[in-house]
Design a protein around this motif. Sequence first.
Motif, PDB file in Angstrom:
ATOM      1  N   LEU A 190       5.415  73.023 -12.538  1.00 29.68           N
ATOM      2  CA  LEU A 190       6.821  73.089 -12.322  1.00 29.68           C
ATOM      3  C   LEU A 190       7.485  74.181 -11.898  1.00 29.68           C
ATOM      4  O   LEU A 190       8.507  74.150 -11.541  1.00 29.68           O
ATOM      5  CB  LEU A 190       7.270  72.411 -13.900  1.00 29.68           C
ATOM      6  CG  LEU A 190       8.824  72.427 -14.151  1.00 29.68           C
ATOM      7  CD1 LEU A 190       9.193  71.676 -13.200  1.00 29.68           C
ATOM      8  CD2 LEU A 190       8.903  72.134 -15.677  1.00 29.68           C
ATOM      9  N   GLU A 191       6.951  75.395 -12.366  1.00 29.55           N
ATOM     10  CA  GLU A 191       7.700  76.620 -12.160  1.00 29.55           C
ATOM     11  C   GLU A 191       7.848  77.091 -10.412  1.00 29.55           C
ATOM     12  O   GLU A 191       8.677  77.402  -9.943  1.00 29.55           O
ATOM     13  CB  GLU A 191       6.912  77.991 -12.612  1.00 29.55           C
ATOM     14  CG  GLU A 191       7.661  79.296 -12.548  1.00 29.55           C
ATOM     15  CD  GLU A 191       6.710  80.364 -13.586  1.00 29.55           C
ATOM     16  OE1 GLU A 191       7.407  81.456 -13.358  1.00 29.55           O
ATOM     17  OE2 GLU A 191       6.066  80.049 -13.890  1.00 29.55           O
ATOM     18  N   ASP A 192       6.560  76.510  -9.991  1.00 20.73           N
ATOM     19  CA  ASP A 192       6.667  76.593  -8.438  1.00 20.73           C
ATOM     20  C   ASP A 192       7.659  75.571  -7.893  1.00 20.73           C
ATOM     21  O   ASP A 192       8.464  76.088  -6.837  1.00 20.73           O
ATOM     22  CB  ASP A 192       5.184  75.946  -7.733  1.00 20.73           C
ATOM     23  CG  ASP A 192       4.125  76.931  -7.860  1.00 20.73           C
ATOM     24  OD1 ASP A 192       4.234  78.209  -8.330  1.00 20.73           O
ATOM     25  OD2 ASP A 192       2.908  76.665  -8.219  1.00 20.73           O
ATOM     26  N   ILE A 193       7.468  74.242  -8.290  1.00 17.69           N
ATOM     27  CA  ILE A 193       8.700  73.417  -7.965  1.00 17.69           C
ATOM     28  C   ILE A 193      10.161  74.030  -7.992  1.00 17.69           C
ATOM     29  O   ILE A 193      11.113  73.846  -7.157  1.00 17.69           O
ATOM     30  CB  ILE A 193       8.712  72.169  -8.555  1.00 17.69           C
ATOM     31  CG1 ILE A 193       7.417  71.372  -8.110  1.00 17.69           C
ATOM     32  CG2 ILE A 193       9.636  71.165  -7.993  1.00 17.69           C
ATOM     33  CD1 ILE A 193       6.815  70.136  -8.974  1.00 17.69           C
ATOM     34  N   VAL A 194      10.368  74.633  -9.332  1.00 21.89           N
ATOM     35  CA  VAL A 194      11.566  75.062  -9.514  1.00 21.89           C
ATOM     36  C   VAL A 194      12.223  76.360  -8.629  1.00 21.89           C
ATOM     37  O   VAL A 194      13.087  76.240  -7.943  1.00 21.89           O
ATOM     38  CB  VAL A 194      11.837  75.450 -11.083  1.00 21.89           C
ATOM     39  CG1 VAL A 194      12.940  76.404 -10.955  1.00 21.89           C
ATOM     40  CG2 VAL A 194      11.843  74.413 -11.920  1.00 21.89           C
ATOM     41  N   GLU A 195      11.042  77.023  -8.150  1.00 20.47           N
ATOM     42  CA  GLU A 195      11.422  78.207  -7.275  1.00 20.47           C
ATOM     43  C   GLU A 195      11.337  77.631  -5.949  1.00 20.47           C
ATOM     44  O   GLU A 195      12.130  78.151  -5.074  1.00 20.47           O
ATOM     45  CB  GLU A 195      10.115  79.271  -7.644  1.00 20.47           C
ATOM     46  CG  GLU A 195      10.317  80.573  -6.757  1.00 20.47           C
ATOM     47  CD  GLU A 195      11.489  81.342  -7.543  1.00 20.47           C
ATOM     48  OE1 GLU A 195      12.040  82.123  -7.007  1.00 20.47           O
ATOM     49  OE2 GLU A 195      11.761  81.010  -8.927  1.00 20.47           O
ATOM     50  N   GLY A 196      10.456  76.775  -5.357  1.00 21.42           N
ATOM     51  CA  GLY A 196      10.909  75.921  -4.211  1.00 21.42           C
ATOM     52  C   GLY A 196      11.902  75.458  -4.020  1.00 21.42           C
ATOM     53  O   GLY A 196      12.787  75.397  -2.919  1.00 21.42           O
TER      54      GLY A 196
ATOM     55  N   GLY B 129      17.764  75.852  -1.436  1.00 22.63           N
ATOM     56  CA  GLY B 129      19.142  75.745  -1.799  1.00 22.63           C
ATOM     57  C   GLY B 129      19.502  74.498  -2.646  1.00 22.63           C
ATOM     58  O   GLY B 129      20.530  74.241  -2.657  1.00 22.63           O
ATOM     59  N   ARG B 130      18.679  74.049  -3.284  1.00 27.20           N
ATOM     60  CA  ARG B 130      18.917  72.751  -4.341  1.00 27.20           C
ATOM     61  C   ARG B 130      19.344  73.160  -5.628  1.00 27.20           C
ATOM     62  O   ARG B 130      18.647  72.800  -6.349  1.00 27.20           O
ATOM     63  CB  ARG B 130      17.664  71.792  -4.118  1.00 27.20           C
ATOM     64  CG  ARG B 130      17.159  71.555  -2.846  1.00 27.20           C
ATOM     65  CD  ARG B 130      18.335  70.450  -2.227  1.00 27.20           C
ATOM     66  NE  ARG B 130      18.046  69.246  -2.633  1.00 27.20           N
ATOM     67  CZ  ARG B 130      17.277  68.170  -2.176  1.00 27.20           C
ATOM     68  NH1 ARG B 130      16.612  68.484  -1.157  1.00 27.20           N
ATOM     69  NH2 ARG B 130      17.126  67.109  -2.910  1.00 27.20           N
ATOM     70  N   GLY B 131      20.393  73.779  -5.669  1.00 27.16           N
ATOM     71  CA  GLY B 131      20.730  74.313  -6.986  1.00 27.16           C
ATOM     72  C   GLY B 131      21.081  73.211  -8.243  1.00 27.16           C
ATOM     73  O   GLY B 131      20.560  73.623  -9.627  1.00 27.16           O
ATOM     74  N   GLU B 132      21.312  72.170  -7.761  1.00 29.06           N
ATOM     75  CA  GLU B 132      21.543  71.197  -8.976  1.00 29.06           C
ATOM     76  C   GLU B 132      20.301  70.738  -9.386  1.00 29.06           C
ATOM     77  O   GLU B 132      20.161  70.483 -10.662  1.00 29.06           O
ATOM     78  CB  GLU B 132      22.273  69.869  -8.289  1.00 29.06           C
ATOM     79  CG  GLU B 132      22.830  68.808  -9.517  1.00 29.06           C
ATOM     80  CD  GLU B 132      23.538  67.533  -8.803  1.00 29.06           C
ATOM     81  OE1 GLU B 132      23.476  66.552  -9.256  1.00 29.06           O
ATOM     82  OE2 GLU B 132      24.113  67.661  -7.587  1.00 29.06           O
ATOM     83  N   GLU B 133      19.399  70.294  -8.497  1.00 23.80           N
ATOM     84  CA  GLU B 133      18.033  69.740  -9.080  1.00 23.80           C
ATOM     85  C   GLU B 133      17.480  71.153  -9.828  1.00 23.80           C
ATOM     86  O   GLU B 133      16.754  70.663 -10.900  1.00 23.80           O
ATOM     87  CB  GLU B 133      17.191  69.522  -7.908  1.00 23.80           C
ATOM     88  CG  GLU B 133      17.384  68.224  -7.134  1.00 23.80           C
ATOM     89  CD  GLU B 133      18.797  68.640  -6.106  1.00 23.80           C
ATOM     90  OE1 GLU B 133      19.158  69.403  -6.158  1.00 23.80           O
ATOM     91  OE2 GLU B 133      18.775  67.544  -5.323  1.00 23.80           O
ATOM     92  N   VAL B 134      17.596  72.322  -9.504  1.00 23.37           N
ATOM     93  CA  VAL B 134      17.078  73.587 -10.158  1.00 23.37           C
ATOM     94  C   VAL B 134      17.614  73.486 -11.725  1.00 23.37           C
ATOM     95  O   VAL B 134      16.872  73.659 -12.714  1.00 23.37           O
ATOM     96  CB  VAL B 134      17.266  74.611  -9.464  1.00 23.37           C
ATOM     97  CG1 VAL B 134      16.996  75.847 -10.136  1.00 23.37           C
ATOM     98  CG2 VAL B 134      16.440  75.029  -8.251  1.00 23.37           C
ATOM     99  N   GLN B 135      18.827  73.377 -11.895  1.00 20.94           N
ATOM    100  CA  GLN B 135      19.593  73.288 -13.162  1.00 20.94           C
ATOM    101  C   GLN B 135      18.914  72.136 -13.976  1.00 20.94           C
ATOM    102  O   GLN B 135      18.659  72.474 -15.009  1.00 20.94           O
ATOM    103  CB  GLN B 135      20.969  73.199 -12.828  1.00 20.94           C
ATOM    104  CG  GLN B 135      21.861  73.195 -14.275  1.00 20.94           C
ATOM    105  CD  GLN B 135      23.265  73.210 -14.262  1.00 20.94           C
ATOM    106  OE1 GLN B 135      23.802  73.405 -12.999  1.00 20.94           O
ATOM    107  NE2 GLN B 135      23.889  72.807 -15.406  1.00 20.94           N
TER     108      GLN B 135
END
Length: 242
Positions: free
Chosen positions: A212-218, A223-229
């Motif tokens: 999950l950490e990789d996916i968040v960082e990727g 530039g997918r800030g909404e998904e990161v949040q």
Amino acid sequence: MSTTAPLPDWKTSLISLSLTSNILTFGTYKLKSHRISPYFVNCGLFSKARLIRAISTAYAQTLHAHAQQNPSFDFDVLFGPAYKGIPLAATTAEKLAGLDEGRWGEVGYTFNRKEVKDHGEGGLMVGEDIRGKRVVIIDDVMTAGTAIREAISIIASQGGKLVGIIVAIDRQEKMPSESEKRGEGDDGSVRGSTIGEVRTETGVPVLAVLTLEDIVEGMRKLGRGEEVQRMEEYRQRYGATD
């Protein structure tokens, strides 16, 4: 929270490919645990030639990198539990040989039958004989750990020695509580992950191509800030202690 080391380019590329192929999707997904997840990974969609090449190369790179960092880690056979593990074992073995023919060229693969064959060559297993061999289990995901424990039992019954496990995704979330399993919500207790539990039980490395950490960082790099949040909020609520 960001990773302590930069995300390798190949992981970013795999995440981007998973997005464009609808393997990694974002929305509202109800899991078996009754949790509502903002993301979902459908590994069954790695089903076209270029996608099979990408995921099997990623498995091979993950295993190879771990072996380079841990010289005592070595194996003879990849075991792919029926059914999803079968193509993963075969294609990853081939990609390993491409990375280092001298080290990995003799790695075999094997898989189990769902029903023991009582004619012809017979038996439970197809492929490399694992008796006396060092074996790594390769599969797509680990949810409750039931399938992995069954695979571990098969390896033991066939005389193999388990030395590692590798899956595609580690969601890095705590195991569901009993109240969640009843659909009554999380009880708030501190718990470890399924992968952490299996790692403790077996004493062998349990690797993941992507966490999950990789996916968040990727997603942050893309530039997918909404998904990161949304993923960060989910991790804040359900993140595991290991």
